[in-house]
Motif scaffolding. Structure first.
Motif, PDB file in Angstrom:
ATOM      1  N   ILE A  13      81.078  36.997  46.872  1.00 19.29           N
ATOM      2  CA  ILE A  13      79.891  37.593  47.492  1.00 19.29           C
ATOM      3  C   ILE A  13      79.269  36.627  48.488  1.00 19.29           C
ATOM      4  O   ILE A  13      78.862  37.024  49.577  1.00 19.29           O
ATOM      5  CB  ILE A  13      78.877  38.023  46.417  1.00 19.29           C
ATOM      6  CG1 ILE A  13      79.454  39.193  45.634  1.00 19.29           C
ATOM      7  CG2 ILE A  13      77.536  38.386  47.038  1.00 19.29           C
ATOM      8  CD1 ILE A  13      78.656  39.586  44.414  1.00 19.29           C
ATOM      9  N   PHE A  14      79.200  35.351  48.141  1.00 21.30           N
ATOM     10  CA  PHE A  14      78.572  34.372  49.023  1.00 21.30           C
ATOM     11  C   PHE A  14      79.518  33.853  50.097  1.00 21.30           C
ATOM     12  O   PHE A  14      79.138  33.757  51.264  1.00 21.30           O
ATOM     13  CB  PHE A  14      78.002  33.202  48.212  1.00 21.30           C
ATOM     14  CG  PHE A  14      76.843  33.620  47.353  1.00 21.30           C
ATOM     15  CD1 PHE A  14      75.648  34.000  47.917  1.00 21.30           C
ATOM     16  CD2 PHE A  14      76.973  33.667  45.981  1.00 21.30           C
ATOM     17  CE1 PHE A  14      74.579  34.411  47.148  1.00 21.30           C
ATOM     18  CE2 PHE A  14      75.917  34.073  45.182  1.00 21.30           C
ATOM     19  CZ  PHE A  14      74.713  34.445  45.769  1.00 21.30           C
ATOM     20  N   ILE A  15      80.732  33.502  49.725  1.00 26.35           N
ATOM     21  CA  ILE A  15      81.744  32.995  50.671  1.00 26.35           C
ATOM     22  C   ILE A  15      83.063  33.663  50.303  1.00 26.35           C
ATOM     23  O   ILE A  15      83.835  33.140  49.490  1.00 26.35           O
ATOM     24  CB  ILE A  15      81.868  31.465  50.588  1.00 26.35           C
ATOM     25  CG1 ILE A  15      80.514  30.798  50.715  1.00 26.35           C
ATOM     26  CG2 ILE A  15      82.811  30.958  51.686  1.00 26.35           C
ATOM     27  CD1 ILE A  15      80.512  29.336  50.372  1.00 26.35           C
ATOM     28  N   PRO A  16      83.340  34.836  50.880  1.00 21.17           N
ATOM     29  CA  PRO A  16      84.499  35.633  50.454  1.00 21.17           C
ATOM     30  C   PRO A  16      85.837  34.894  50.419  1.00 21.17           C
ATOM     31  O   PRO A  16      86.557  35.006  49.422  1.00 21.17           O
ATOM     32  CB  PRO A  16      84.524  36.784  51.459  1.00 21.17           C
ATOM     33  CG  PRO A  16      83.117  36.904  51.924  1.00 21.17           C
ATOM     34  CD  PRO A  16      82.561  35.518  51.905  1.00 21.17           C
ATOM     35  N   PRO A  17      86.218  34.121  51.443  1.00 14.20           N
ATOM     36  CA  PRO A  17      87.532  33.477  51.365  1.00 14.20           C
ATOM     37  C   PRO A  17      87.663  32.477  50.212  1.00 14.20           C
ATOM     38  O   PRO A  17      88.745  32.303  49.665  1.00 14.20           O
ATOM     39  CB  PRO A  17      87.666  32.765  52.715  1.00 14.20           C
ATOM     40  CG  PRO A  17      86.766  33.502  53.627  1.00 14.20           C
ATOM     41  CD  PRO A  17      85.625  33.949  52.770  1.00 14.20           C
ATOM     42  N   VAL A  18      86.572  31.858  49.825  1.00 16.67           N
ATOM     43  CA  VAL A  18      86.637  30.870  48.743  1.00 16.67           C
ATOM     44  C   VAL A  18      86.955  31.553  47.404  1.00 16.67           C
ATOM     45  O   VAL A  18      87.745  31.041  46.624  1.00 16.67           O
ATOM     46  CB  VAL A  18      85.328  30.057  48.651  1.00 16.67           C
ATOM     47  CG1 VAL A  18      85.332  29.149  47.435  1.00 16.67           C
ATOM     48  CG2 VAL A  18      85.120  29.246  49.911  1.00 16.67           C
ATOM     49  N   GLY A  19      86.359  32.701  47.172  1.00 14.56           N
ATOM     50  CA  GLY A  19      86.654  33.426  45.940  1.00 14.56           C
ATOM     51  C   GLY A  19      88.121  33.805  45.834  1.00 14.56           C
ATOM     52  O   GLY A  19      88.732  33.710  44.781  1.00 14.56           O
ATOM     53  N   VAL A  20      88.698  34.231  46.956  1.00 16.90           N
ATOM     54  CA  VAL A  20      90.114  34.603  46.972  1.00 16.90           C
ATOM     55  C   VAL A  20      90.986  33.358  46.895  1.00 16.90           C
ATOM     56  O   VAL A  20      92.027  33.354  46.235  1.00 16.90           O
ATOM     57  CB  VAL A  20      90.433  35.440  48.230  1.00 16.90           C
ATOM     58  CG1 VAL A  20      91.903  35.769  48.320  1.00 16.90           C
ATOM     59  CG2 VAL A  20      89.602  36.718  48.243  1.00 16.90           C
ATOM     60  N   LEU A  21      90.574  32.288  47.543  1.00 19.88           N
ATOM     61  CA  LEU A  21      91.330  31.039  47.533  1.00 19.88           C
ATOM     62  C   LEU A  21      91.457  30.475  46.125  1.00 19.88           C
ATOM     63  O   LEU A  21      92.517  29.955  45.749  1.00 19.88           O
ATOM     64  CB  LEU A  21      90.662  30.010  48.448  1.00 19.88           C
ATOM     65  CG  LEU A  21      91.338  28.647  48.575  1.00 19.88           C
ATOM     66  CD1 LEU A  21      92.668  28.797  49.304  1.00 19.88           C
ATOM     67  CD2 LEU A  21      90.448  27.680  49.310  1.00 19.88           C
ATOM     68  N   ILE A  22      90.408  30.603  45.321  1.00 22.44           N
ATOM     69  CA  ILE A  22      90.443  30.097  43.950  1.00 22.44           C
ATOM     70  C   ILE A  22      91.563  30.756  43.157  1.00 22.44           C
ATOM     71  O   ILE A  22      92.272  30.103  42.403  1.00 22.44           O
ATOM     72  CB  ILE A  22      89.085  30.320  43.255  1.00 22.44           C
ATOM     73  CG1 ILE A  22      88.024  29.426  43.872  1.00 22.44           C
ATOM     74  CG2 ILE A  22      89.186  30.061  41.756  1.00 22.44           C
ATOM     75  CD1 ILE A  22      86.610  29.731  43.403  1.00 22.44           C
ATOM     76  N   ARG A  23      91.738  32.060  43.336  1.00 20.26           N
ATOM     77  CA  ARG A  23      92.749  32.768  42.550  1.00 20.26           C
ATOM     78  C   ARG A  23      94.143  32.712  43.170  1.00 20.26           C
ATOM     79  O   ARG A  23      95.129  32.504  42.479  1.00 20.26           O
ATOM     80  CB  ARG A  23      92.370  34.224  42.354  1.00 20.26           C
ATOM     81  CG  ARG A  23      93.485  34.950  41.589  1.00 20.26           C
ATOM     82  CD  ARG A  23      93.160  36.306  41.124  1.00 20.26           C
ATOM     83  NE  ARG A  23      92.097  36.277  40.127  1.00 20.26           N
ATOM     84  CZ  ARG A  23      91.589  37.372  39.611  1.00 20.26           C
ATOM     85  NH1 ARG A  23      92.028  38.536  39.991  1.00 20.26           N
ATOM     86  NH2 ARG A  23      90.631  37.292  38.725  1.00 20.26           N
TER      87      ARG A  23
END
Length: 55
Positions: A13-23
């Protein structure tokens, strides 16, 4: 949903690419999310949340 998924969605929600990068790391999902976020913040958020909760 696990705690891990909740944290990833909050990051998306806050930084979309980071959420996807984590997974997914630097896979195609990350690059698509990054491109959508650059083109428009809201499409990046929608795609990131979709990718994270579809599994």
């Amino acid at each position: 949903m696990s705690v891990e998924t909740v944290v990833e969605v909050i990051m998306a929600i806050f930084i979309p690419p980071v959420g996807v990068l984590i997974r997914y790391g630097c896979a195609a999902e990350f690059w698509i999310c990054l491109l959508l976020t650059i083109l428009g913040y809201i499409p990046g958020i929608i795609y990131a949340i979709y990718v994270l909760v579809k599994d």
